[in-house]
Scaffold this active site. Sequence first.
Site, PDB file in Angstrom:
ATOM      1  N   TYR A 142       5.931   1.874  -2.761  1.00 14.34           N
ATOM      2  CA  TYR A 142       7.049   1.802  -1.814  1.00 14.34           C
ATOM      3  C   TYR A 142       8.274   1.230  -2.504  1.00 14.34           C
ATOM      4  O   TYR A 142       8.157   0.416  -3.438  1.00 14.34           O
ATOM      5  CB  TYR A 142       6.697   0.917  -0.618  1.00 14.34           C
ATOM      6  N   ASP A 181       6.815   4.268   9.835  1.00 16.73           N
ATOM      7  CA  ASP A 181       7.328   3.905  11.153  1.00 16.73           C
ATOM      8  C   ASP A 181       8.712   4.506  11.399  1.00 16.73           C
ATOM      9  O   ASP A 181       9.298   5.154  10.522  1.00 16.73           O
ATOM     10  CB  ASP A 181       7.406   2.382  11.278  1.00 16.73           C
TER      11      ASP A 181
END
Length: 450
Positions: free
Chosen positions: A204, A131
Amino acid sequence: MENNYPIKIPPKLKKAKNATKDELLKLDKEELVDRIIQLEAHNAQLKNIISKNISETDETGNKNKRQYDFSKCHHRRILLKILYFGWDYHGLAVQEDSTQTIEHHLFKALVKTCLIESREKSQYHRCGRTDKGVSAFGQVISITVRSKHPSDIQNLAESLSTEIEYCKLLNRVLPKDIRAVTWMPIPDDCEAYSARFDCKKRKYKYYFPKSSLNILAMRDACSRLIGSHDFRHLCKMDVGNGVTQFRRQILTADIVAINEGGEPTSMYVLVLEGNAFLWHQIRCIMGVLLLIGEGNEEPRVINDLLDVETNERKPQYNMAIDVPLNLFECTYDLEKASNWVYTDELKCVIENLQKMWALQSVKATMIKDCIENLENVHYTINKNKSVTEMENCESNVVGRDSIMVYSDGLTQGVKPRIYVPLLKREVCSSLEERIEHYMKKKKLDHNIIT
């Protein structure tokens, strides 16, 4: 002079019996201002679209430019690993009204270097869609690119050593904060291999300062995330786009110190590894972990949020900001049979990153030096105050570490003066209510649910 022009009564005041003319005029102006704001936003969007179209026309519309004949080329399907710092971009995925995306610059470079003819013909897949503001050190794409060698070449090792230097070629035209790092050939018998669908694991990382956070409590909470769970209360439910299943498996979850010392400015990182993640899942998890680290919640609140039968609705809370999040690594089974191809371009990538680090580190050191100087002033001013004066002091505790808000800016929204426990807050619509809402709007197919 009295205004004799007819006044159009807004819907909000049609039922208002005692509304004065001034009230009606005032509300009319407010609605007019709202309408102007909407039109200005729409105008800005149109300008971006026009600017993007002009830019693309300038790059590809030169009739005198010799067109590359891709029909005479050999092609090779590859995995390409790229890194980027997403702080100044609107996300990875291309957008109609913006040129400030990673994919816009990536495909602009791929076309400019004649590695592909167009995105539509390149069989492109990306591992993960990051994003706005989110970075990636191990983003992987699968794509079919121009090659020096035919697909049936016998000596694979020789073809790799003499192949087009894809990373070097791309990095010449990519922005400095987007770099191609390495590539890997996809075997001919795996032509349908996809960077997205064939990825086995995604890792992540979320970076944050220690500040006054209770790291042990946060680590305890992390251990409760491991396993297969329904994460509907720890993500943004994207039901409107057909996502109605929220069970995901977390393989590893931990908080690791980047530099030892235990100082408030010591950096830590949340490491999460799983096969796939939901929209804003990691930022929601980090938002709750920060509440736990601050002592506002107990680690067991993770169990409560994962218990979707007892707690049917997600409590309202702020997720963590985007900047510290990073898609760190993507894992493929293809790596066992074939290795990533690294060239001398890797040295250039490292040099570029070192220069970026030096500049950012200098800025951080300057800010830290300023903080320490002002903290000394703050300590000197307050150290001789009496107990009564200290009670009236805003900080209430005098000391060099009395101000400790390093981690406060990591959460979106305004921090409330009075903390309300998560399970006592207002809740969002349940999954079933959201599904019913979108089915009524005919934006969700009943077959997807069943």
